[in-house]
Design a protein around this motif. Sequence first.
Motif, mmCIF file in Angstrom:
data_model
loop_
_atom_site.group_PDB
_atom_site.id
_atom_site.type_symbol
_atom_site.label_atom_id
_atom_site.label_comp_id
_atom_site.label_asym_id
_atom_site.label_seq_id
_atom_site.Cartn_x
_atom_site.Cartn_y
_atom_site.Cartn_z
ATOM 1 N N ARG A 28 0.860 -1.218 0.149
ATOM 2 C CA ARG A 28 0.051 0.245 -0.054
ATOM 3 C C ARG A 28 0.766 1.203 0.001
ATOM 4 O O ARG A 28 0.713 2.290 -0.815
ATOM 5 N N ARG A 29 1.856 1.321 0.657
ATOM 6 C CA ARG A 29 2.537 2.284 1.065
ATOM 7 C C ARG A 29 3.633 2.643 -0.609
ATOM 8 O O ARG A 29 4.007 3.540 -0.594
ATOM 9 N N LEU A 30 3.879 1.447 -1.243
ATOM 10 C CA LEU A 30 4.525 1.721 -2.440
ATOM 11 C C LEU A 30 3.819 1.919 -3.627
ATOM 12 O O LEU A 30 4.409 2.455 -4.664
ATOM 13 N N GLY A 31 2.558 2.070 -3.355
ATOM 14 C CA GLY A 31 1.628 2.562 -4.475
ATOM 15 C C GLY A 31 1.956 3.776 -4.895
ATOM 16 O O GLY A 31 2.060 4.037 -6.076
ATOM 17 N N PRO A 32 1.929 4.858 -4.124
ATOM 18 C CA PRO A 32 2.286 6.109 -4.553
ATOM 19 C C PRO A 32 3.623 6.349 -5.452
ATOM 20 O O PRO A 32 3.930 7.172 -6.226
ATOM 21 N N PHE A 33 4.590 5.496 -4.880
ATOM 22 C CA PHE A 33 5.978 5.543 -5.587
ATOM 23 C C PHE A 33 5.940 4.917 -6.975
ATOM 24 O O PHE A 33 6.397 5.589 -7.849
ATOM 25 N N VAL A 34 5.205 3.881 -7.244
ATOM 26 C CA VAL A 34 4.783 3.371 -8.472
ATOM 27 C C VAL A 34 4.351 4.312 -9.439
ATOM 28 O O VAL A 34 4.436 4.568 -10.570
ATOM 29 N N GLU A 35 3.413 5.110 -8.805
ATOM 30 C CA GLU A 35 2.525 6.422 -9.608
ATOM 31 C C GLU A 35 3.513 7.254 -9.904
ATOM 32 O O GLU A 35 3.716 7.726 -11.237
ATOM 33 N N ARG A 36 4.365 7.625 -9.129
ATOM 34 C CA ARG A 36 5.275 8.637 -9.396
ATOM 35 C C ARG A 36 6.495 8.260 -10.471
ATOM 36 O O ARG A 36 6.882 8.797 -11.325
ATOM 37 N N LEU A 37 6.765 6.894 -10.265
ATOM 38 C CA LEU A 37 7.853 6.411 -11.213
ATOM 39 C C LEU A 37 7.242 6.311 -12.639
ATOM 40 O O LEU A 37 7.842 6.523 -13.516
ATOM 41 N N LYS A 38 6.045 6.069 -12.796
ATOM 42 C CA LYS A 38 5.325 5.911 -14.023
ATOM 43 C C LYS A 38 5.276 7.265 -14.616
ATOM 44 O O LYS A 38 5.866 7.477 -15.911
ATOM 45 N N ARG A 39 5.124 8.231 -14.069
ATOM 46 C CA ARG A 39 4.939 9.694 -14.601
ATOM 47 C C ARG A 39 6.617 10.037 -14.925
ATOM 48 O O ARG A 39 6.611 10.887 -15.914
ATOM 49 N N VAL A 40 7.506 9.911 -14.029
ATOM 50 C CA VAL A 40 8.862 10.172 -14.379
ATOM 51 C C VAL A 40 9.168 9.524 -15.695
ATOM 52 O O VAL A 40 9.942 10.031 -16.873
ATOM 53 N N LEU A 41 8.769 8.044 -15.954
ATOM 54 C CA LEU A 41 9.197 7.363 -17.047
ATOM 55 C C LEU A 41 8.379 7.936 -18.371
ATOM 56 O O LEU A 41 8.906 7.686 -19.465
ATOM 57 N N THR A 42 7.120 8.381 -18.072
ATOM 58 C CA THR A 42 6.381 9.013 -19.233
ATOM 59 C C THR A 42 7.215 10.209 -19.698
ATOM 60 O O THR A 42 7.106 10.527 -21.096
ATOM 61 N N GLY A 43 7.760 11.181 -18.981
ATOM 62 C CA GLY A 43 8.934 12.202 -19.301
ATOM 63 C C GLY A 43 9.920 11.842 -20.121
ATOM 64 O O GLY A 43 10.350 12.736 -20.755
ATOM 65 N N TYR A 44 10.306 10.553 -20.033
ATOM 66 C CA TYR A 44 11.232 10.059 -20.600
ATOM 67 C C TYR A 44 10.678 9.153 -22.030
ATOM 68 O O TYR A 44 11.515 8.322 -22.890
ATOM 69 N N GLY A 45 9.470 9.326 -22.364
ATOM 70 C CA GLY A 45 8.747 8.738 -23.291
ATOM 71 C C GLY A 45 8.364 7.164 -23.312
ATOM 72 O O GLY A 45 8.052 6.619 -24.307
ATOM 73 N N LEU A 46 8.182 6.879 -22.010
ATOM 74 C CA LEU A 46 7.849 5.550 -21.803
ATOM 75 C C LEU A 46 6.435 5.636 -20.905
ATOM 76 O O LEU A 46 6.528 5.801 -19.876
#
Length: 317
Positions: free
Chosen positions: A209-227
Amino acid sequence: MTIVRRACAALLPTAVLLVGVLAAVGCGRAPSPPEPVATQPVQAVTQLVADLRRNDLEAYARHAVPAPLHARLETAWSEGRTVWPLTELPLDDRFPSFIAALAAQDAERTLVATYRRQFAGADAELRSAAKTLGLFATQYVRNEPGYSETERDHHAQLIVAISAWAQTAPLGDSKRAREAIPQLVAAARATGLAAPDAFAHAGMDRSLRRLGPFVERLKRVLTGYGLDLDAALGSVQASLAEQTGDTARVRIRYRLAGEAVDAYVLVERRDGRWYLSDLLRHAEAEADAPAKPRAAPAAGARAGKAAAPAATAVPAR
């Protein structure tokens, strides 16, 4: 260490994370209401895809295995014997240290300095490293005995897509890195999972449950790199290929970073509900995993600094 080797160290955690997440069709945000029970083979896949799109690791763990196995995994997690479902990711043993390195004191300054020194502007070297990584990862998948044939095929396609993305992604862009690193540092600290044995102390459900927001942020960062992983998950089409009694094969098709992925997953029915066979096999092995020896902290970690492998992994994201 040459810059190509340093680049490989930076790209490897990103690539294996994505391979593991997508190949397993799942891996957190506060849990949402329970999803309908997967009473059909295709639902076993689409339910986990929905969990991943919501960044709901806790729901994923609940849906991926039967309740008795889930309870055994919770016990094994609390005893420090596993971090399933994170074990679906290659290098899962480095995930807690990755969180700890990001959350370390002065991590933002240290990681930005590391990036500037080793990766900033090194576009050609990073592209070369991405290509090398793709070849290495493909060979690894072919030779790893723990994978089924369906997993090997799916993993291989993911590696092709990720390697192609990494060869064109702006990984050497200093501005993007300066924006990405503080986001990941803040998200890692917010998990509260940076202390030694924090994952075991929190237990499986609370940790996920605590890792959920981290995964969400990681997704956003990757989107900024085109993924864009959410776009990939949104494109998933699952269909029943064949069924014989309590076993079936489901075809999944989607696009990842512009590349088409067309693979199959095996599913099976237990007590009226369908589950992914490979996930069940891996989870059962993890529930019975022996206790792991306590690893001595790295010199950098003892000095209050982020360990080098985890630190250099950040810019690639």
